[in-house]
Design a protein around this motif. Structure first.
Motif, PDB file in Angstrom:
ATOM      1  N   PHE A 135      54.058  26.099  43.917  1.00  0.00           N
ATOM      2  CA  PHE A 135      53.168  25.270  43.090  1.00  0.00           C
ATOM      3  C   PHE A 135      53.246  25.700  41.627  1.00  0.00           C
ATOM      4  CE2 PHE A 135      50.844  23.988  46.941  1.00  0.00           C
ATOM      5  CZ  PHE A 135      50.636  22.659  46.642  1.00  0.00           C
ATOM      6  N   GLY A 136      53.209  27.023  41.416  1.00  0.00           N
ATOM      7  CA  GLY A 136      53.224  27.556  40.054  1.00  0.00           C
ATOM      8  C   GLY A 136      54.446  27.065  39.305  1.00  0.00           C
ATOM      9  N   LYS A 137      55.594  27.130  39.974  1.00  0.00           N
ATOM     10  CA  LYS A 137      56.837  26.735  39.315  1.00  0.00           C
ATOM     11  C   LYS A 137      56.849  25.223  39.062  1.00  0.00           C
ATOM     12  CE  LYS A 137      61.768  26.774  39.494  1.00  0.00           C
ATOM     13  NZ  LYS A 137      62.993  26.970  40.206  1.00  0.00           N
ATOM     14  N   LYS A 138      56.462  24.468  40.087  1.00  0.00           N
ATOM     15  CA  LYS A 138      56.524  23.005  39.976  1.00  0.00           C
ATOM     16  C   LYS A 138      55.622  22.501  38.845  1.00  0.00           C
ATOM     17  CE  LYS A 138      56.267  18.938  42.880  1.00  0.00           C
ATOM     18  NZ  LYS A 138      55.872  18.449  44.187  1.00  0.00           N
ATOM     19  N   TYR A 139      54.427  23.082  38.734  1.00  0.00           N
ATOM     20  CA  TYR A 139      53.464  22.567  37.744  1.00  0.00           C
ATOM     21  C   TYR A 139      53.323  23.487  36.540  1.00  0.00           C
ATOM     22  CZ  TYR A 139      52.449  19.340  41.491  1.00  0.00           C
ATOM     23  OH  TYR A 139      52.589  18.384  42.459  1.00  0.00           O
ATOM     24  N   ASN A 140      54.218  24.484  36.461  1.00  0.00           N
ATOM     25  CA  ASN A 140      54.239  25.389  35.317  1.00  0.00           C
ATOM     26  C   ASN A 140      52.868  26.049  35.069  1.00  0.00           C
ATOM     27  OD1 ASN A 140      55.763  26.669  33.480  1.00  0.00           O
ATOM     28  ND2 ASN A 140      55.589  25.111  31.884  1.00  0.00           N
ATOM     29  N   VAL A 141      52.286  26.572  36.142  1.00  0.00           N
ATOM     30  CA  VAL A 141      50.985  27.238  36.021  1.00  0.00           C
ATOM     31  C   VAL A 141      51.233  28.690  35.591  1.00  0.00           C
ATOM     32  CG1 VAL A 141      48.901  27.980  37.260  1.00  0.00           C
ATOM     33  CG2 VAL A 141      50.055  25.844  37.908  1.00  0.00           C
ATOM     34  N   LYS A 142      50.523  29.101  34.541  1.00  0.00           N
ATOM     35  CA  LYS A 142      50.629  30.494  34.107  1.00  0.00           C
ATOM     36  C   LYS A 142      49.821  31.339  35.106  1.00  0.00           C
ATOM     37  CE  LYS A 142      49.436  32.737  29.871  1.00  0.00           C
ATOM     38  NZ  LYS A 142      48.779  32.453  28.598  1.00  0.00           N
ATOM     39  N   ILE A 143      50.507  32.232  35.832  1.00  0.00           N
ATOM     40  CA  ILE A 143      49.818  33.042  36.860  1.00  0.00           C
ATOM     41  C   ILE A 143      49.768  34.487  36.384  1.00  0.00           C
ATOM     42  CG2 ILE A 143      49.821  33.775  39.292  1.00  0.00           C
ATOM     43  CD1 ILE A 143      51.625  31.331  39.888  1.00  0.00           C
ATOM     44  N   HIS A 144      48.579  35.059  36.402  1.00  0.00           N
ATOM     45  CA  HIS A 144      48.410  36.411  35.895  1.00  0.00           C
ATOM     46  C   HIS A 144      47.820  37.263  37.017  1.00  0.00           C
ATOM     47  CE1 HIS A 144      47.566  38.530  31.839  1.00  0.00           C
ATOM     48  NE2 HIS A 144      48.155  39.303  32.703  1.00  0.00           N
ATOM     49  N   VAL A 145      48.588  38.229  37.530  1.00  0.00           N
ATOM     50  CA  VAL A 145      48.097  39.081  38.623  1.00  0.00           C
ATOM     51  C   VAL A 145      47.474  40.334  38.021  1.00  0.00           C
ATOM     52  CG1 VAL A 145      48.746  40.289  40.757  1.00  0.00           C
ATOM     53  CG2 VAL A 145      50.005  38.248  40.062  1.00  0.00           C
ATOM     54  N   LYS A 146      46.229  40.622  38.403  1.00  0.00           N
ATOM     55  CA  LYS A 146      45.499  41.732  37.772  1.00  0.00           C
ATOM     56  C   LYS A 146      44.732  42.544  38.804  1.00  0.00           C
ATOM     57  CE  LYS A 146      44.343  39.411  33.441  1.00  0.00           C
ATOM     58  NZ  LYS A 146      43.253  38.931  32.627  1.00  0.00           N
ATOM     59  N   ASN A 147      44.349  43.747  38.412  1.00  0.00           N
ATOM     60  CA  ASN A 147      43.530  44.603  39.276  1.00  0.00           C
ATOM     61  C   ASN A 147      42.051  44.268  39.045  1.00  0.00           C
ATOM     62  OD1 ASN A 147      42.164  46.775  40.514  1.00  0.00           O
ATOM     63  ND2 ASN A 147      43.962  48.088  40.219  1.00  0.00           N
ATOM     64  N   SER A 148      41.322  43.965  40.132  1.00  0.00           N
ATOM     65  CA  SER A 148      39.905  43.590  39.951  1.00  0.00           C
ATOM     66  C   SER A 148      39.046  44.814  39.657  1.00  0.00           C
ATOM     67  CB  SER A 148      39.371  42.897  41.202  1.00  0.00           C
ATOM     68  OG  SER A 148      39.445  43.779  42.298  1.00  0.00           O
ATOM     69  N   GLY A 149      39.596  46.012  39.917  1.00  0.00           N
ATOM     70  CA  GLY A 149      38.783  47.218  39.742  1.00  0.00           C
ATOM     71  C   GLY A 149      39.045  47.957  38.438  1.00  0.00           C
ATOM     72  N   LYS A 154      44.673  21.223  35.741  1.00  0.00           N
ATOM     73  CA  LYS A 154      45.394  21.501  34.483  1.00  0.00           C
ATOM     74  C   LYS A 154      44.747  22.683  33.753  1.00  0.00           C
ATOM     75  CE  LYS A 154      47.307  16.886  33.842  1.00  0.00           C
ATOM     76  NZ  LYS A 154      46.986  16.427  35.173  1.00  0.00           N
ATOM     77  N   ALA A 155      44.520  23.744  34.528  1.00  0.00           N
ATOM     78  CA  ALA A 155      43.866  24.935  33.972  1.00  0.00           C
ATOM     79  C   ALA A 155      44.791  25.646  32.990  1.00  0.00           C
ATOM     80  CB  ALA A 155      43.494  25.887  35.111  1.00  0.00           C
ATOM     81  N   ASP A 156      44.205  26.378  32.066  1.00  0.00           N
ATOM     82  CA  ASP A 156      44.994  27.164  31.110  1.00  0.00           C
ATOM     83  C   ASP A 156      45.776  28.254  31.820  1.00  0.00           C
ATOM     84  OD1 ASP A 156      43.939  25.758  29.058  1.00  0.00           O
ATOM     85  OD2 ASP A 156      43.419  27.534  27.850  1.00  0.00           O
ATOM     86  N   GLU A 157      45.120  28.852  32.821  1.00  0.00           N
ATOM     87  CA  GLU A 157      45.727  30.013  33.471  1.00  0.00           C
ATOM     88  C   GLU A 157      45.110  30.196  34.855  1.00  0.00           C
ATOM     89  OE1 GLU A 157      46.031  33.346  30.734  1.00  0.00           O
ATOM     90  OE2 GLU A 157      45.966  34.750  32.422  1.00  0.00           O
ATOM     91  N   CYS A 158      45.851  30.840  35.742  1.00  0.00           N
ATOM     92  CA  CYS A 158      45.313  31.194  37.053  1.00  0.00           C
ATOM     93  C   CYS A 158      45.376  32.721  37.178  1.00  0.00           C
ATOM     94  CB  CYS A 158      46.153  30.535  38.148  1.00  0.00           C
ATOM     95  SG  CYS A 158      45.545  30.890  39.798  1.00  0.00           S
ATOM     96  N   GLU A 159      44.216  33.353  37.217  1.00  0.00           N
ATOM     97  CA  GLU A 159      44.193  34.820  37.342  1.00  0.00           C
ATOM     98  C   GLU A 159      44.026  35.184  38.814  1.00  0.00           C
ATOM     99  OE1 GLU A 159      42.271  36.215  33.086  1.00  0.00           O
ATOM    100  OE2 GLU A 159      40.938  36.000  34.795  1.00  0.00           O
ATOM    101  N   ILE A 160      44.876  36.082  39.286  1.00  0.00           N
ATOM    102  CA  ILE A 160      44.804  36.533  40.677  1.00  0.00           C
ATOM    103  C   ILE A 160      44.298  37.973  40.653  1.00  0.00           C
ATOM    104  CG2 ILE A 160      46.150  37.002  42.789  1.00  0.00           C
ATOM    105  CD1 ILE A 160      46.253  34.031  42.192  1.00  0.00           C
ATOM    106  N   TYR A 161      43.069  38.190  41.043  1.00  0.00           N
ATOM    107  CA  TYR A 161      42.522  39.548  41.058  1.00  0.00           C
ATOM    108  C   TYR A 161      42.749  40.167  42.430  1.00  0.00           C
ATOM    109  CZ  TYR A 161      40.360  39.000  36.519  1.00  0.00           C
ATOM    110  OH  TYR A 161      40.158  38.841  35.177  1.00  0.00           O
ATOM    111  N   THR A 162      43.371  41.355  42.432  1.00  0.00           N
ATOM    112  CA  THR A 162      43.696  42.003  43.704  1.00  0.00           C
ATOM    113  C   THR A 162      43.428  43.506  43.622  1.00  0.00           C
ATOM    114  OG1 THR A 162      45.413  42.162  45.405  1.00  0.00           O
ATOM    115  CG2 THR A 162      46.182  42.136  43.112  1.00  0.00           C
ATOM    116  N   ASP A 163      44.000  44.271  44.581  1.00  0.00           N
ATOM    117  CA  ASP A 163      43.681  45.699  44.650  1.00  0.00           C
ATOM    118  C   ASP A 163      44.786  46.596  44.083  1.00  0.00           C
ATOM    119  OD1 ASP A 163      45.534  45.235  46.610  1.00  0.00           O
ATOM    120  OD2 ASP A 163      44.409  46.174  48.241  1.00  0.00           O
ATOM    121  N   VAL A 164      45.780  45.996  43.417  1.00  0.00           N
ATOM    122  CA  VAL A 164      46.806  46.781  42.701  1.00  0.00           C
ATOM    123  C   VAL A 164      46.908  46.219  41.277  1.00  0.00           C
ATOM    124  CG1 VAL A 164      48.197  47.558  44.680  1.00  0.00           C
ATOM    125  CG2 VAL A 164      48.596  45.282  43.740  1.00  0.00           C
TER     126      VAL A 164
END
Ligand code: ADP
Ligand code: ASP
Ligand code: MG
Length: 412
Positions: A218-232, A165-175
């Motif tokens: 999963f995100g949709k089913k459990y309403n997880v806020k997903i934030h895609v970001k650049n790690s660099g 039940k996290a506040d947010e899920c941050e996805i750090y990637t290369d874009v």
């Protein structure tokens, strides 16, 4: 304390320097008052390298052993990441998927998560530790290590965010985030500030490799806020979220290409109840993932049945079809493994007309022949020759103004 899940993809942890930088992202969030759970992928191209190692010894390695091998890439990353956090003065503990009881089904190389034991992680977070979990892996009920399919660490992260039940899920990637199209294929692609779960799910399932499609389910089913970001870079990313009322104003949000596709056509199947079920139950028994299905009645006696799959499933699909073709009166099987599928996606398709017309006209003007067409409520996909794939993608990106931010596009 609020929980934040931060996932770092392979390029974001490729070497010691990058792991140190990723650790600084984590520390920043700890200082803001978050309990942080890190999910990490194998470093750089390690998964590909391990696959090469396997194939040098056995061109057709047993899938259980492949999972056993590939899972080690992410285990190394989280142990190293924990060491980097300790070196910076923070208490951290790393786990394999098995150690946190990430239970999956037993389908090696593309397992699906069934349950996660959040208790162990909560206990460690309560001790003030940063918890690191190896992405992409779990164990089945018999204790065998499984993996979730290429790109599967996203799914580990979002599933964990849901379980904790996290506040947010941050996805750090290369874009910088999710773009209207793969920015490496179309240099004028623009970053989207937000995209709905449904659109991202369709985009991911037709080739937008920036997110693993199961993660969005999963995100949709459990309403997880997903934030895609650049790690660099410290720039705003893309929020993947529930649909908002202004999203339907845009007819087409993005486009995608799936390059490694194959299509099987079963010609002259007996037009009788049960035959489609026979074909697809054999395919399911071989764990073949189906993209699109088209069945056309030729006359009262016969029908043609086509379906598209990823090329990696072709061998199993052929076996399945071979086993069933005589039982369903199929005259001939026609296989194409030189195709690509180009898709446009947008929730606005529900309320705008003329989208299909515009797409087909753009492909015709680019002299691209369409092999077959499939649609969903918010997607139109065209199968084309593989050699024409990128040209087709660029043509549709231009016609739908996907080189402009949504607010600056011409109305459809
Ligand atoms: P990671 O290792 O961080 O998980 P991936 O390689 O799995 O990274 O995903 C990021 C890549 O996804 C980008 O480098 C980009 O080439 C590709 N990509 C494909 N479609 C898109 C899209 N619509 N938006 C952003 N990136 C995309
Ligand atoms: N390491 C795995 C892969 O390369 C999983 C992931 O990166 O998400 O596919
Ligand atoms: Mg990825």
């Amino acid at each position: 304390m609020p929980i934040l899940v931060q996932k770092f993809g392979g390029t974001s942890v490729a070497n010691a320097e990058k792991i140190r930088r990723a650790a600084q992202h984590v520390i920043k969030s700890v200082k803001k008052g978050y309990s942080v759970v890190v999910v990490a992928s194998a470093r750089g191209q390690q998964t590909d390298e391990l696959l090469d190692d396997a194939r040098q010894l056995n061109p057709n390695p047993p899938e259980r052993e492949l999972d056993q091998l590939l899972s080690t890439g992410e285990v190394q990353t989280v142990a190293l990441f924990a060491m980097a956090l300790h070196a910076a003065g923070y208490d951290a503990i790393s786990f394999t998927g098995g150690q946190i009881k990430m239970i999956t089904d037993g389908v090696h190389t593309k397992a699906r998560i069934k349950s996660i034991d959040a208790q162990r992680i909560h206990r460690e977070l309560h001790k003030g530790r940063i918890v690191l979990v190896a992405g992409f892996q779990g164990i089945d009920k018999d204790g065998n290590i499984t993996t979730l399919g290429r790109g599967g660490s996203d799914t580990s992260a979002v599933a964990l965010a849901a379980a904790l039940k996290a506040d947010e899920c941050e996805i750090y990637t290369d874009v910088d985030g999710v773009f209207t199209n793969d920015p490496r294929l179309f240099d004028k692609a623009v970053k989207l500030d937000k995209i709905s779960y449904d659109e991202m799910l369709e985009m991911a399932s037709v080739g937008a490799g920036v997110m693993h499609s199961r993660s969005i389910e999963f995100g949709k089913k459990y309403n997880v806020k997903i934030h895609v970001k650049n790690s660099g870079k410290d720039v705003p990313g893309t929020l993947i979220t529930a649909e908002e009322s202004d999203m339907e104003e845009i007819a087409v949000t993005g486009a995608s290409i799936q390059k490694d596709m194959a299509k099987l056509t079963l010609i002259g199947v007996d037009n009788k109840p049960g035959n489609a079920a026979r074909v697809f139950s054999r395919l399911a028994a071989y764990h073949v993932l189906i993209n699109d299905i088209i069945q056309t009645e030729l006359n009262p006696q016969k029908a043609n049945l086509s379906f598209t799959i990823g090329s990696s499933d072709l061998k199993n699909a052929k076996k399945a079809v071979d086993e069933v073709k005589d039982k369903i009166g199929c005259d001939k099987v026609f296989i194409r493994d030189d195709i690509a599928e180009v898709s446009v996606i947008g929730v606005g398709m529900r309320s705008h007309y003329g989208i299909a017309d515009k797409m087909f006209r753009a492909l015709a003007d680019a002299k691209v022949n369409i092999d077959s067409i499939t649609t969903s409520e918010i997607r139109i996909s065209c199968v084309v020759d593989k050699k024409d794939g990128e040209k087709a993608l660029k043509a549709v990106c231009i016609v739908f103004d996907l080189d402009k931010p949504p607010k600056k596009r011409k109305k459809a």
